[in-house]
Design a protein around this motif. Structure first.
Motif, mmCIF file in Angstrom:
data_model
loop_
_atom_site.group_PDB
_atom_site.id
_atom_site.type_symbol
_atom_site.label_atom_id
_atom_site.label_comp_id
_atom_site.label_asym_id
_atom_site.label_seq_id
_atom_site.Cartn_x
_atom_site.Cartn_y
_atom_site.Cartn_z
ATOM 1 N N PHE A 111 0.822 -1.204 0.000
ATOM 2 C CA PHE A 111 0.000 0.000 0.000
ATOM 3 C C PHE A 111 0.863 1.265 0.000
ATOM 4 N N ILE A 112 1.921 1.244 0.785
ATOM 5 C CA ILE A 112 2.761 2.429 0.892
ATOM 6 C C ILE A 112 3.640 2.600 -0.345
ATOM 7 N N SER A 113 4.061 1.491 -0.949
ATOM 8 C CA SER A 113 5.047 1.536 -2.026
ATOM 9 C C SER A 113 4.461 1.919 -3.375
ATOM 10 N N TYR A 114 3.221 1.521 -3.660
ATOM 11 C CA TYR A 114 2.654 1.738 -4.987
ATOM 12 C C TYR A 114 1.878 3.050 -5.001
ATOM 13 N N SER A 115 2.471 4.033 -5.653
ATOM 14 C CA SER A 115 1.938 5.393 -5.579
ATOM 15 C C SER A 115 0.552 5.531 -6.201
ATOM 16 N N PHE A 116 0.232 4.708 -7.212
ATOM 17 C CA PHE A 116 -1.065 4.890 -7.868
ATOM 18 C C PHE A 116 -2.227 4.513 -6.958
ATOM 19 N N LEU A 117 -1.947 3.786 -5.871
ATOM 20 C CA LEU A 117 -3.008 3.465 -4.917
ATOM 21 C C LEU A 117 -3.464 4.698 -4.135
ATOM 22 N N TRP A 118 -2.661 5.772 -4.167
ATOM 23 C CA TRP A 118 -2.947 6.980 -3.404
ATOM 24 C C TRP A 118 -3.326 8.145 -4.303
ATOM 25 N N SER A 119 -3.614 7.853 -5.556
ATOM 26 C CA SER A 119 -3.815 8.930 -6.530
ATOM 27 C C SER A 119 -5.251 9.452 -6.577
ATOM 28 N N ASP A 120 -6.174 8.783 -5.889
ATOM 29 C CA ASP A 120 -7.560 9.260 -5.814
ATOM 30 C C ASP A 120 -7.681 10.115 -4.555
ATOM 31 N N VAL A 121 -7.581 11.410 -4.722
ATOM 32 C CA VAL A 121 -7.444 12.327 -3.588
ATOM 33 C C VAL A 121 -8.810 12.890 -3.210
ATOM 34 N N ALA A 122 -9.311 12.480 -2.054
ATOM 35 C CA ALA A 122 -10.548 13.039 -1.505
ATOM 36 C C ALA A 122 -10.171 13.881 -0.296
ATOM 37 N N THR A 123 -10.366 15.163 -0.378
ATOM 38 C CA THR A 123 -9.896 16.072 0.667
ATOM 39 C C THR A 123 -10.861 16.087 1.835
ATOM 40 N N THR A 124 -10.396 15.629 2.992
ATOM 41 C CA THR A 124 -11.209 15.658 4.202
ATOM 42 C C THR A 124 -10.505 16.385 5.339
ATOM 43 N N SER A 125 -9.182 16.415 5.291
ATOM 44 C CA SER A 125 -8.413 17.155 6.292
ATOM 45 C C SER A 125 -7.048 17.466 5.687
ATOM 46 N N ILE A 126 -6.364 18.452 6.253
ATOM 47 C CA ILE A 126 -5.048 18.833 5.753
ATOM 48 C C ILE A 126 -4.053 17.694 5.922
ATOM 49 N N ARG A 127 -4.081 17.016 7.057
ATOM 50 C CA ARG A 127 -3.118 15.930 7.295
ATOM 51 C C ARG A 127 -3.355 14.774 6.338
ATOM 52 N N TRP A 128 -4.599 14.444 6.086
ATOM 53 C CA TRP A 128 -4.908 13.372 5.140
ATOM 54 C C TRP A 128 -4.499 13.788 3.728
#
Length: 261
Positions: A111-128
């Motif tokens: 999960f941490i290594s594959y960047s495309f898993l994090w490419s759907d950005v839903a803004t809920t907080s600044i830290r997230w």
């Protein structure tokens, strides 16, 4: 190491003898816990799913992310407060897709290594948002900016434009309802055109003057929006859209624009 059995009667032991015996047994327990963890890990590696390559598992995790139907929600709490990988307890959380990352160390590493898993950005907080932008690295982004409150919406919106405007391929904006003096927000005066964007969706729940200020950073006065293929909006006038985007558009297939001329 085999520990000697404790005597039935400990009343004659000194404090130091008891403390030493406790520490020896704690050390032995730590050693045994480590060995049990190794044995369980070796047993897990014998399972069929553990023989899949990391790339295949990452593709499965991505498909799960796509398949989860999460209803729109606005979260006021900081979803990173529990953990950077564990979603909050609320049902239908926008981080529900992350739950496989808590199954084992290997899956978390994927999960941490594959960047495309994090490419759907839903803004809920600044830290997230910071976590998503960091772990997505240089991947193309699909961004949704929404919040019920203007004081939360504005920093989320401006930060994602500041940090990742060049990577955004799809942007969906849900403006908050209610009045806010957006004209006083200096951040809206900066120009951050999205030159790689392909799809732009705008859901306006506020006055047109508010939306003009919100869309102002996207005005294309530097380079044309040559990649924009779809512009969809609700409760936004054509005149406003034209004033922001038309000077820089070369080609555009319009899916839905209210009251086109």
């Amino acid at each position: 190491m085999v520990l000697d059995a404790l005597p039935t009667d400990l009343s004659f032991w000194t404090q130091k003898e008891i403390d030493d015996a406790v520490e020896i047994r704690r050390e032995e327990k730590r050693r045994l816990d480590f060995e049990v963890a190794r044995l369980l890990g070796s047993r897990n590696e014998l399972q069929p799913i553990s023989r899949l390559h990391d790339e295949i598992l990452a593709a499965i995790f991505l498909q799960r992310h796509i398949d989860i139907d999460v209803p729109p929600r606005m979260l006021d709490h900081d979803i990173c407060g529990v953990s950077d990988i564990q979603p909050p307890a609320a049902a239908f959380s926008p981080t529900e897709w992350l739950t496989p990352g808590a199954v084992c160390r290997k899956w978390r590493k994927i999960f941490i290594s594959y960047s495309f898993l994090w490419s759907d950005v839903a803004t809920t907080s600044i830290r997230w948002l910071d976590l998503l932008l960091t772990r997505s690295k240089q991947s193309d982004l699909q961004v949704t900016v929404r919040h019920l409150r203007w004081d939360r919406f504005i920093p989320l919106y401006t930060k994602v434009l500041d940090k990742a405007a060049s990577r955004i391929r799809s942007l969906t904006i849900h403006s908050p309802a209610g009045y806010h003096d957006v004209q006083e927000e200096a951040c809206f005066e900066l120009n951050r055109p999205l030159h790689s964007i392909q799809c732009l969706t705008i859901h306006a729940a506020t006055l047109e003057d508010h939306m003009r200020a919100v869309l102002q950073p996207l005005r294309g006065e530097v380079q044309p929006y040559g990649s924009l293929q779809r512009l969809q909006c609700s409760f936004v006038s054509w005149d406003l859209l034209r004033s922001i985007f038309r000077p820089s558009l070369t080609t555009l297939k319009v899916a839905l624009v209210p009251n086109p001329p």
